[in-house]
Design an enzyme around this catalytic site. Structure first.
Site, PDB file in Angstrom:
ATOM      1  CG  ASP A  16      -2.092   0.931   1.093  1.00 51.85           C
ATOM      2  OD1 ASP A  16      -2.278   1.508   0.004  1.00 51.85           O
ATOM      3  OD2 ASP A  16      -2.825   1.114   2.081  1.00 51.85           O
ATOM      4  CG  HIS A  33       0.284   1.536  -9.309  1.00 49.46           C
ATOM      5  ND1 HIS A  33       0.040   1.326  -7.971  1.00 49.46           N
ATOM      6  CD2 HIS A  33      -0.817   2.183  -9.795  1.00 49.46           C
ATOM      7  CE1 HIS A  33      -1.157   1.811  -7.668  1.00 49.46           C
ATOM      8  NE2 HIS A  33      -1.685   2.347  -8.751  1.00 49.46           N
ATOM      9  CG  LEU A 131       9.420 -17.664  -2.736  1.00 49.68           C
ATOM     10  CD1 LEU A 131       9.253 -17.518  -1.224  1.00 49.68           C
ATOM     11  CD2 LEU A 131       9.922 -16.331  -3.302  1.00 49.68           C
TER      12      LEU A 131
HETATM   13  C1  FPP Z   1      -1.758   0.087  -3.322  1.00 55.79           C
HETATM   14  O1  FPP Z   1      -1.322   1.400  -3.381  1.00 55.79           O
HETATM   15  C2  FPP Z   1      -1.178  -0.716  -4.402  1.00 55.79           C
HETATM   16  C3  FPP Z   1      -1.887  -1.331  -5.395  1.00 55.79           C
HETATM   17  C4  FPP Z   1      -3.350  -1.241  -5.499  1.00 55.79           C
HETATM   18  C5  FPP Z   1      -1.218  -2.069  -6.487  1.00 55.79           C
HETATM   19  C6  FPP Z   1      -0.010  -2.873  -6.143  1.00 55.79           C
HETATM   20  C7  FPP Z   1       0.611  -3.302  -7.395  1.00 55.79           C
HETATM   21  C8  FPP Z   1       1.924  -3.293  -7.696  1.00 55.79           C
HETATM   22  C9  FPP Z   1       2.981  -2.935  -6.750  1.00 55.79           C
HETATM   23  C10 FPP Z   1       2.402  -3.611  -9.085  1.00 55.79           C
HETATM   24  C11 FPP Z   1       2.098  -4.943  -9.668  1.00 55.79           C
HETATM   25  C12 FPP Z   1       2.443  -6.113  -8.823  1.00 55.79           C
HETATM   26  C13 FPP Z   1       3.125  -7.214  -9.218  1.00 55.79           C
HETATM   27  C14 FPP Z   1       3.075  -8.416  -8.356  1.00 55.79           C
HETATM   28  C15 FPP Z   1       3.947  -7.270 -10.443  1.00 55.79           C
HETATM   29  P1  FPP Z   1      -2.395   2.560  -3.563  1.00 55.79           P
HETATM   30  O2  FPP Z   1      -2.549   2.832  -5.007  1.00 55.79           O
HETATM   31  O3  FPP Z   1      -3.657   2.178  -2.867  1.00 55.79           O
HETATM   32  O4  FPP Z   1      -1.687   3.736  -2.829  1.00 55.79           O
HETATM   33  P2  FPP Z   1      -2.365   4.935  -2.021  1.00 55.79           P
HETATM   34  O5  FPP Z   1      -3.075   4.311  -0.846  1.00 55.79           O
HETATM   35  O6  FPP Z   1      -1.213   5.774  -1.612  1.00 55.79           O
HETATM   36  O7  FPP Z   1      -3.308   5.612  -2.961  1.00 55.79           O
END
Ligand code: FPP
Length: 241
Positions: A16, A33, A131
């Site tokens: 997050d 992201h 893993l």
């Molecule tokens: C939350 O941050 C994160 C996500 C919804 C996406 C996580 C995805 C990745 C890191 C990339 C793809 C993953 C892989 C496994 C290749 P947020 O957008 O909710 O952040 P915020 O709370 O600051 O808005």
């Protein structure tokens, strides 16, 4: 990474803070992201070094479909790209890749890439993966429990009495995580302290660790620090020691 006495078998991460990380730099959320993918690489490496057997990542929730279409599209592209670019490397390292969730909502092309990657990284008969990397995509805990309940209801429709003998282990086998041990440690980054409909059933006795670090900043040292904190926890499972 030395001196960690009690290594969790399964570490799960609610990644997050990507959007906030990008906003602090005056950039679009999607920049956060893509930088978050670097953190995924770092944690996979760290998990292998530490001897963790399962690393699972909450990449996209059922609720995340409600985000702007452009952001959803970018996240799906990142997943596709990660599969294209990383899968041979994972295979070479003996890492098994799995994706769990409501895949019926994904594009057929992405589902095909996921299924291909899962097959490519399946270890040979009788060989344990170094893993298992599990990515939860289009996943929610309530959806998982509901689907399991529906499957059981269908199975026992003609034999309702047999339902009485169902055990918790039987129910485990109907969840998408069947065969995967429950997380020992769940880490959530970015200072939020909630499960957000993540592995609700499976986290019953997980140790929870919340850190203010935003996901794109969460790297190997942070992973090892989390393992060290876990090693100091006293897990009693409701019993007295
Ligand atoms: C939350 O941050 C994160 C996500 C919804 C996406 C996580 C995805 C990745 C890191 C990339 C793809 C993953 C892989 C496994 C290749 P947020 O957008 O909710 O952040 P915020 O709370 O600051 O808005």
């Amino acid at each position: 990474m030395e001196g960690i006495s009690k290594v969790p078998s399964h570490v799960s991460i609610i990644m997050d803070g990507n959007g906030r990380w990008a906003a602090r730099r005056g950039r679009e959320r999607v920049y956060g992201h893509s930088e978050g993918v670097e953190s995924v690489r770092a944690c996979v490496e760290a998990a292998c070094e530490a001897g963790v057997k399962y690393l699972s990542l909450f990449a996209f929730s059922e609720e995340n479909w409600g985000r702007p279409q452009e952001e959803v599209g970018t996240l799906m592209e990142l997943m596709m790209e990660a599969i294209r670019n990383e899968i041979e490397k994972l295979r070479g390292q003996g890492i098994r890749f799995r994706v769990l969730g409501n895949l019926s909502r994904l594009s057929p092309k992405l589902v095909e890439a996921i299924r291909g990657a899962e097959l490519r990284t399946m270890p040979p008969e009788g060989k344990e993966p170094v893993l298992t990397l599990v990515v939860f995509l289009s996943y929610s805990g309530k959806w998982d429990i509901l689907e399991a309940a529906k499957s059981l209801a269908r199975k026992y429709a003609s034999d309702p009495e047999a339902v009485e003998s169902l055990s918790i282990q039987d129910f485990d086998n109907y969840l998408v995580t069947a065969g995967i041990p429950d997380p020992d440690l769940v880490i959530r980054t970015s200072g939020e302290q909630r499960l957000s409909n993540y592995l609700l059933w499976q986290c019953a006795y997980s140790e929870l660790l919340f850190t203010d670090t935003l996901w794109p900043d969460f790297r190997k040292e942070d992973f090892f620090r989390a393992l060290a904190e876990y090693a100091g926890r006293d897990r009693r499972y409701g019993k007295v020691k």
